[in-house]
Design a protein around this motif. Structure first.
Motif, short mmCIF file in Angstrom:
data_model
loop_
_atom_site.label_atom_id
_atom_site.label_comp_id
_atom_site.label_asym_id
_atom_site.label_seq_id
_atom_site.Cartn_x
_atom_site.Cartn_y
_atom_site.Cartn_z
N LEU A 1 9.83 -5.37 -3.92
CA LEU A 1 9.86 -6.78 -4.33
C LEU A 1 11.29 -7.31 -4.42
CD1 LEU A 1 7.01 -6.87 -6.99
CD2 LEU A 1 6.93 -7.57 -4.60
N GLN A 2 12.20 -6.44 -4.79
CA GLN A 2 13.59 -6.91 -4.91
C GLN A 2 14.23 -7.11 -3.54
OE1 GLN A 2 16.91 -5.30 -4.73
NE2 GLN A 2 18.00 -6.81 -6.01
N GLY A 3 13.77 -6.35 -2.56
CA GLY A 3 14.46 -6.36 -1.27
C GLY A 3 13.77 -7.10 -0.14
N PHE A 4 12.48 -7.40 -0.29
CA PHE A 4 11.69 -7.90 0.85
C PHE A 4 12.36 -9.07 1.56
CE2 PHE A 4 7.89 -10.41 2.43
CZ PHE A 4 7.63 -9.58 3.50
N ARG A 5 12.56 -8.90 2.87
CA ARG A 5 13.13 -9.95 3.73
C ARG A 5 14.55 -10.35 3.34
NH1 ARG A 5 9.76 -13.80 7.03
NH2 ARG A 5 8.13 -12.49 7.84
N ARG A 6 15.30 -9.42 2.76
CA ARG A 6 16.70 -9.70 2.47
C ARG A 6 17.59 -8.86 3.38
NH1 ARG A 6 17.95 -9.06 -3.72
NH2 ARG A 6 19.93 -9.94 -3.03
N VAL B 1 0.83 -1.21 0.00
CA VAL B 1 0.00 0.00 0.00
C VAL B 1 0.87 1.26 0.00
CG1 VAL B 1 -1.66 1.32 1.38
CG2 VAL B 1 -2.01 -1.14 1.01
N LEU B 2 1.95 1.24 0.76
CA LEU B 2 2.84 2.42 0.78
C LEU B 2 3.46 2.62 -0.60
CD1 LEU B 2 4.53 2.03 4.30
CD2 LEU B 2 2.78 3.69 3.63
N ALA B 3 3.76 1.54 -1.28
CA ALA B 3 4.27 1.67 -2.66
C ALA B 3 3.19 2.30 -3.54
CB ALA B 3 4.68 0.30 -3.20
N GLU B 4 1.96 1.85 -3.35
CA GLU B 4 0.83 2.38 -4.12
C GLU B 4 0.69 3.89 -3.91
OE1 GLU B 4 -0.85 0.30 -6.04
OE2 GLU B 4 -2.14 1.90 -6.79
N TYR B 5 0.93 4.34 -2.70
CA TYR B 5 0.78 5.76 -2.39
C TYR B 5 2.07 6.55 -2.63
CZ TYR B 5 -4.00 5.47 -0.75
OH TYR B 5 -5.37 5.33 -0.70
N GLY B 6 3.08 5.89 -3.21
CA GLY B 6 4.25 6.64 -3.68
C GLY B 6 5.38 6.82 -2.69
N TYR B 7 5.40 6.04 -1.61
CA TYR B 7 6.50 6.17 -0.65
C TYR B 7 7.80 5.59 -1.19
CZ TYR B 7 3.66 7.91 3.20
OH TYR B 7 2.88 8.69 4.01
N PHE B 8 7.69 4.58 -2.04
CA PHE B 8 8.87 3.96 -2.66
C PHE B 8 8.35 3.17 -3.85
CE2 PHE B 8 7.58 1.89 1.32
CZ PHE B 8 7.00 0.74 0.82
N THR B 9 9.28 2.60 -4.59
CA THR B 9 8.82 1.88 -5.78
C THR B 9 8.51 0.44 -5.45
OG1 THR B 9 11.02 1.11 -6.40
CG2 THR B 9 10.35 3.30 -7.21
N GLU B 10 7.64 -0.11 -6.24
CA GLU B 10 7.32 -1.53 -6.14
C GLU B 10 8.57 -2.37 -6.32
OE1 GLU B 10 3.92 -3.21 -8.46
OE2 GLU B 10 5.52 -4.18 -9.59
#
Lengths: 644, 644
Positions: A102-107, A89-98
């Motif tokens: 997706l590239q970084g989640f849980r890394r 949702v934060l990506a949707e509202y423009g806080y950062f890019t999708e």
């Protein structure tokens, strides 16, 4: 922002609903992709909370280009494990890019951890342990009320989570202080890890909130107009009562084969099922392409730095206690706190210093502060878990926050709340009274002999233990002015003013407290006693006994235990044997720190450690010290044995 | 006994009421005298609870000549500070003499401590920290239900105390498990330390209990017939719902100038006011005579020894995991627990092994146990504080009790509940999974890196950390059969079977776990790596790297951290430098213990400590270990640096 909703609207427009549906589709994809890519994480609750999050961020005040804008409303996700939903949702509202998400989640090293953390732009609070976000939200709402600010606070919780007892403490507090700027939203999907909430631990959530004085709105958590209407009521609430929005939802909502399945609480879809889910959402399956991208180094562009926007306050004028004074350190704390209030909580201005206590205002000597700054004093009742959690949050909203209660309640009982404050880089001053055997007759349940052993495990808390009222005064002023988390502990009893050899106050007019610097109360050449806190006077007596016998022993007051003055320890080690003496568990306190410091510096100095070696009894402190070999005679004896 | 009341009575007889009035007068005197003599203690609540206590001990089954008679009902005073009232009543019923009590109260070494403790004949549980007695009572009631025993359980609480969140957890649990053999009595005097409960933290106590499915009886807590009728209902309750007796009382009841004064919560009367009070009760003032007696050594005749009546259970047959096996220690725990159930929870007999989990049955691998022994498995929901407290109590009622959840919940969050179990000499087996950075992607809130740093502060808990599934199996069987409190921790990941140099399982068929004995996994002459738990495989890899380079290093597995194998440490020290490696805070774990042991034994061996030196990130365990210098390469490097 993709979507803004006007609070004046009667209901959502058809365009807005259409747009929300599209947003949901995009976010659902991100939730499923991110968890399958990480091969871990929590897609089920992310999907059940999704519609609430989407509408909420369209209605609350916030600014993706300035995530810490002061005027924003606060949205706390107490269910920190729905990070995929929050990030989507934060990506949707423009806080950062999708892509970053997706590239970084849980890394490791990315800005997108498994439970929400404030390193992510738009996330207000590091959460993970359930049942604690509401205390955070209450703390923020309390600050805004007191500061007469119109920011609103929301806390999103799970229904299983509502089994945690701390929540009932927070509910009572919010009712007492009429925090109608606070709303809780419960994602009522009726599922928790081990099955249905009715099976695992039934309760009528709404009725419990109502019994505790909250307003309750029951809505369909997937109906955009229902959510809009409830959030509008929340944003306009001025009833005096905080609001619960109980949102009926469906775990795994929107993916046919995930709906109402408890297993998807904490399990991602396999690549095969992900393909089916993406097809159901109408998306191509780009899992493999993302997998490839995740073989590359983490490329998160924005990691938010820790908060540093803490108010600077005046230390006030030090109070000097002359050598005739016989008071307890608690009273010196109370006097210093009052002095800080006088210097910083000025008539007609918003207070900068806050105080929280738990039905022990008198014992912890906060009475003077309370009287001076009634609007900045918060009586939390016998609800220490909530109070500690709320204290952390309050301290992040322009208030230097003092949280005071007995040691067993301030540390032993709420260790984990302090730990969570520590994760959040709060500005909390935990001042615990009644630590050690010095508690006396109240006996072992009330004798906190693990304050240092516990607080040592928190990387960002300093730990200071004053030796007398003068040092207490300076330490309290220091922690008020130094940003960050500080712990100060003190005993219960009256304690003499430490003096120089010529009878002047050792911590006199020229003394300034410096963290990481120990004080040589006495110099000596045969051995050194390193001590702190309530047993310092006994060590001084032991010095006298030894001195009378011609033994020259130094006494080093290690009031700053974290950070530790390793230079002084090495200086002592170079002189001769060391005896540590502390009103603390003998295996986990100063003695352990000194042992490590010595070996870290390659010193093989003889070291003997005196401290609490079994649970204390119920009796006078002097008897208890003698009982555990920490009275002056035993200390002197131990020194002589060490010297050999 | 002075008074017995027949449950068949419709109401109390006039004689009984007259007798109760006389008993009250004698007890009120003892309450006032004892606290004034000790110059500390809590007379106010003791007087408001007094009538309840007097009638209760006349109705429940108990035997002053055999305080631990198995058939007794259990009466838990959660408000441990009303010890003067409890001791006064127990003296009245013949558990000990008034003289012993008044001469010893709150004196070091006496049998009459400031908060009630089980050293006092007739006291069931050491209490003091508020809000916890109900979890104790629930645990006992749960045990009796499961064992089909007809003992009844009572818990006396304060009204201020009912602000504690843990109580709501216990209420939900008791409702879920239909514990109608349990009754709570609340001394509703409307006062707490800082004023009225309505002012400090208001709540409609009865309505909260009702919302959570309890029956509520509202009575006058000073009307003997009211109390009788309510307790009779409690003793005969078979409704399926637990019962609350909400007893309206008066703080300081019976002494005109003490009534409804909050200050008498925790303040004794001055000698002058005591004289007035004794006169009001119709007694001579014998304060001075008692004062004189208290100058003499403590003369308590009976100090109850700690409980030892724990069931002996069979260890079952060890399970051997061959070197091809790749499972996590959690699974080995689950398998061992099932095997223990098979050996001890036999068809048609009362189970001897119990299990408690908190909505994590699958993750902590209790599923097999649950399936085998459904009546002995207790799902406590997301209510860890209650679960931990209840576990301690359950373990004292003929059940070897395993409490399992993630490390952060089993230790960091409920440290204080474990501490209270420790005071009570319970027989609790805390088996925590998901400890350390090994938790991985769930991130810092879920990474318990302080299990040893915290548990070290408890004098009666042992701490064991198995290195592989075979050692896990043996340790679990050991703790089941060894009385007392044990903590076992393990990571989340699959972990290889530790082998001897010739490739056999190191913890093979001939291995028996012995507390306080470390194992040399590899011998070496240049240096020693001391380690345990999840990082043991990395240390073994480091050994291989070093071995290949011609460096001879020993690897010592210190699975028993409390008690510690100091002999093995000294043996290592005599050989060469020591490197400690642990998936734990680097300042508070094994490294600290080794440093102390070395200096205690006068060794100046070079010591380097590897461990967690900052909060962990969210990522794969291997990445997190590398990130904090605990992968095999870093360990090998550290050894080489040490050797120099």
């Amino acid at each position: 922002m993709t979507l803004t909703i006007d609070l004046q609207q009667e209901s959502l427009t058809q365009d807005q609903i259409t747009e929300l549906r599209e947003m949901r589709r995009r976010c659902a994809r991100r939730i499923l992709l991110s968890t399958s890519l990480a091969a871990s994480g929590h897609p089920g609750g992310s999907l059940s909370s999704l519609d609430i999050l989407l509408v909420a961020y369209g209605m609350i005040r916030h600014d993706p280009s300035n995530p810490r804008w002061e005027g924003r409303d606060r949205f706390i996700e107490s269910i920190g494990h729905i990070s995929p939903g929050v990030y989507a949702v934060l990506a949707e509202y423009g806080y950062f890019t999708e892509e970053d998400f997706l590239q970084g989640f849980r890394r490791t090293g990315s800005g997108f951890p498994g439970h929400v953390e404030t390193i992510v732009p738009g996330v207000e609070w590091d959460t993970g342990n359930l049942g604690q976000g509401i205390s955070t939200a209450v703390g923020m709402a309390q600050a805004f009320k007191m500061q007469d600010k119109n920011n609103r606070v929301f806390c999103l919780m799970g229904d299983g989570e509502n089994q945690k007892g701390q929540i009932s403490e927070a509910l009572r507090y919010a009712h007492k202080y009429r925090l109608d700027n606070l709303s809780v939203i419960i994602d009522r999907n009726h599922l928790q890890i081990c099955g249905s909430t009715e099976e695992v631990m039934p309760q009528p959530i709404g009725r419990v909130y109502e019994a505790l004085g909250w307003q309750v709105l029951r809505i369909d958590g997937h109906d955009y107009n229902d959510i809009f209407t409830a959030l509008k009521a929340a944003l306009q609430n001025d009833s005096g009562a905080p609001l619960l929005i109980l949102a009926a939802t469906v775990m795994g909502k929107g993916i046919s084969f995930m709906e109402n399945k408890a297993k998807y609480h904490g399990s991602p879809l396999s690549p095969e099922l992900l393909a089916d889910a993406l097809a159901e959402l109408g998306y191509e399956n780009d899992f493999a392409a993302w997998q490839k991208l995740r073989k590359e180094p983490v490329r998160t562009r924005t990691i938010m730095p820790p908060r540093t926007d803490y108010p600077s306050v005046q230390p006030g004028d030090p109070i000097l206690y002359d050598t005739e004074t016989l008071i307890d350190n608690r009273s010196a704390y109370g006097n210093a706190l009052l002095s800080l209030a006088e210097a910083n909580n000025r008539e007609g201005e918003t207070p900068l210093i806050a105080g929280i206590s738990c039905d022990l205002e008198g014992s912890v000597k906060m009475g003077g502060f309370h009287k001076h700054s009634p609007s900045a004093f918060f009586e939390a009742g016998i609800q220490e878990h909530h109070a500690a959690g709320m204290g952390g949050a309050l301290s992040c909203e322009n208030l230097v926050t003092f949280f005071s209660t007995f040691g067993v309640f301030a540390v032993s009982e709420v260790y984990n709340q302090n730990r969570l404050s520590d994760f959040n880089h709060t500005n909390l001053k935990v001042v615990a009274t009644h630590v050690g055997l010095d508690v006396g007759e109240d006996g072992p349940t009330h004798q906190c002999i693990d304050y240092l052993g516990l607080m040592k495990n928190l990387f960002r808390f300093s730990v200071f233990m004053p030796a007398d009222p003068n040092q207490t005064d300076r330490i309290i002023r220091y922690i008020a002015t130094a940003a960050g988390n500080h712990f100060v502990g003190m005993g219960r009893s009256k304690t003499p003013i430490i003096t120089t050899e010529d009878g002047q106050p050792f911590y006199g007019t020229n003394y300034t407290f410096t963290p990481g610097r120990a004080d040589w109360l006495r110099r000596g050449s045969d051995a050194t006693i390193i001590t702190y806190g309530a047993v310092t006077p006994a060590c001084m007596e032991a010095w006298q006994i030894l001195s009378d016998e011609g033994v020259s022993v130094g006494v080093l007051n290690m009031a700053s235990l974290i950070p530790l003055d390793e230079d002084a320890i090495i200086e002592a080690a170079d002189q001769g044997p060391i005896l540590t003496v502390e009103d603390h568990h003998v295996e986990t306190g100063l003695g352990a720190s000194v042992a490590m410091a010595l070996l870290d510096w390659g010193k093989s100095t003889p070291l003997k450690r005196l401290g609490v070696s079994r649970y204390g009894a119920s009796g006078k402190p002097a008897e208890l010290y003698a009982d555990q070999g920490m009275d002056a005679a035993s200390i002197a004896e131990a020194v002589k044995e060490l010297i050999g």
